[in-house]
Scaffold this motif. Structure first.
Motif, mmCIF file in Angstrom:
data_model
loop_
_atom_site.group_PDB
_atom_site.id
_atom_site.type_symbol
_atom_site.label_atom_id
_atom_site.label_comp_id
_atom_site.label_asym_id
_atom_site.label_seq_id
_atom_site.Cartn_x
_atom_site.Cartn_y
_atom_site.Cartn_z
ATOM 1 N N LYS A 2 0.820 -1.207 0.000
ATOM 2 C CA LYS A 2 0.000 0.000 0.000
ATOM 3 C C LYS A 2 0.856 1.260 0.000
ATOM 4 N N MET A 5 2.013 1.888 -3.580
ATOM 5 C CA MET A 5 0.903 2.440 -4.375
ATOM 6 C C MET A 5 0.654 3.902 -4.005
ATOM 7 N N PHE A 6 0.767 4.218 -2.722
ATOM 8 C CA PHE A 6 0.589 5.603 -2.293
ATOM 9 C C PHE A 6 1.666 6.496 -2.905
ATOM 10 N N SER A 9 1.062 6.977 -6.627
ATOM 11 C CA SER A 9 -0.076 7.877 -6.831
ATOM 12 C C SER A 9 0.286 9.316 -6.496
ATOM 13 N N SER A 45 -3.542 8.816 -11.124
ATOM 14 C CA SER A 45 -3.199 8.851 -9.700
ATOM 15 C C SER A 45 -4.420 8.593 -8.826
ATOM 16 N N PRO A 49 -5.270 3.680 -7.051
ATOM 17 C CA PRO A 49 -5.610 3.182 -5.708
ATOM 18 C C PRO A 49 -7.029 2.635 -5.619
ATOM 19 N N LEU A 53 -5.950 -1.297 -5.180
ATOM 20 C CA LEU A 53 -5.747 -1.587 -3.763
ATOM 21 C C LEU A 53 -6.739 -2.607 -3.233
ATOM 22 N N GLU A 54 -7.936 -2.631 -3.762
ATOM 23 C CA GLU A 54 -8.912 -3.610 -3.279
ATOM 24 C C GLU A 54 -8.505 -5.023 -3.700
#
Length: 57
Positions: A2, A5-6, A9, A45, A49, A53-54
């Motif tokens: 995560k 990914m953050f 983004s 961006s 997520p 992310l899910e």
């Protein structure tokens, strides 16, 4: 994962906003492509997520 990914983004979002700002400082034939690139970067961006992310949990 995560955090990665953050960061991706965040870089895309800030880069897209920078592209908005610099779009009209480049040569006239590149105004539209740079501005459109900013729109695409900000859209990605936000989309990455929400959609990825899910699936990574």
């Amino acid at each position: 994962m995560k955090v990665v990914m953050f960061l991706v983004s965040l870089i895309l979002f800030v880069g897209g906003l920078a592209a908005f700002g610099y779009a009209f400082d480049v040569a006239p034939e590149f105004h539209v492509p740079v501005f459109a690139g900013g729109i695409i970067a900000v859209s990605l961006s936000l989309a990455l997520p929400f959609h990825l992310l899910e699936r990574l949990d």
